[in-house]
Design an enzyme around this catalytic site. Sequence first.
Site, short mmCIF file in Angstrom:
data_model
loop_
_atom_site.label_atom_id
_atom_site.label_comp_id
_atom_site.label_asym_id
_atom_site.label_seq_id
_atom_site.Cartn_x
_atom_site.Cartn_y
_atom_site.Cartn_z
N ARG A 74 -3.74 -12.69 0.50
CA ARG A 74 -2.76 -12.54 -0.57
C ARG A 74 -2.67 -11.06 -0.95
NH1 ARG A 74 -0.88 -16.63 0.82
NH2 ARG A 74 -0.48 -18.51 -0.41
N GLU A 110 6.62 -10.11 -3.11
CA GLU A 110 7.31 -10.53 -1.89
C GLU A 110 8.64 -11.17 -2.24
OE1 GLU A 110 4.62 -13.11 0.22
OE2 GLU A 110 3.13 -11.55 0.48
N HIS A 160 5.20 -11.86 5.67
CA HIS A 160 4.40 -13.04 5.34
C HIS A 160 4.65 -14.16 6.36
CE1 HIS A 160 2.29 -15.39 1.89
NE2 HIS A 160 2.01 -15.92 3.07
#
Length: 332
Positions: free
Chosen positions: A246, A275, A294
Amino acid sequence: MAGALPRRKVLVFRELPPDQLARLAALHEVTVANPRLPEQLPAFHAALATAEGLIGSSYKVDAALLAGAPQLKIISSVSVGVDNYDLATLSARGIMLCHTPGVLTETTADTVFSLIMATSRRLVELANLVREGRWTRNIGEDLFGTDVHGKTLGLLGFGRIGQAVARRAALGFGMPVLYHSRRAVDLASDAPDLSGKAAHTPLDELLARADIVAAVLPLSPATRGLMGAREFGLMKPGAIFVNGGRGATVDETALLQALDHGSLRAAGLDVFATEPLPLDSPLRTHPKVTALPHIGSATLETRHAMAVLATSNLLQALAGQRPAAVFEGLSG
Ligand code: DGY
């Protein structure tokens, strides 16, 4: 019909594959509304007001949102990470949270290892050199990468994904592995193939010894900002940092400082504090950074397996059964 279960109201807040949507719709009243799309926000909030089940991912489900969901009994997240959910409110309200551990382990470990390879061997930078017509003579030392095989890997986090990365490193690339986690894992009984190949190591010692540090940490109060200026300062000169857990476990300003003014060779990042990564983030175009959007679990096979597990979790909970993958970290 005798024995038929009542149809419950279910809100799908991120696209599900059609086969899984069909499983839900066969048994329940399903509304699909994506709150990230302004035109669907009113439908999202209207459905939330009566929903008993929620299924989706990558959206902040905070106390304010939950206040608009008075009937909610179960949230099925299509993710292993649960940092988007207000766990205290879920506990207080007795709302069950399910997630998708296990099915994405190997794919996410593949992504982390890809970043280790890409940063060490400068794959993206050198592929761009060819693509852009700049390969006009043999490359020189200024563009050489560094070896991966035989280097020491430091893992921050040693759950399922950390251990899967460790296997790739130790068994495939002959890399000694150090790991930092709350508790030492009993490798002889829980991961015998890693026995003698990975050592539980205090954080500072790991940072000082590893050639490549890879973080695969969930986000929690204990891990938020774990990698800061002090920690980057402890890393070996010329070391590489990779993050597949993360983004907010890393102080991004400290990371940039270490890349620009410290001796960090490169960083490979699949996750970011915000994000999608804001366009003005210096990490987006930094010459020493390989940044991915991601994609840890983003393969066709794995995203489908996650949707199947999340749908099963929701259906089981709505049928009054114990779902296969309840998040166990809620108190109460
Ligand atoms: C997860 O499942 O938590 C992945 O990071 C995707 O969000």
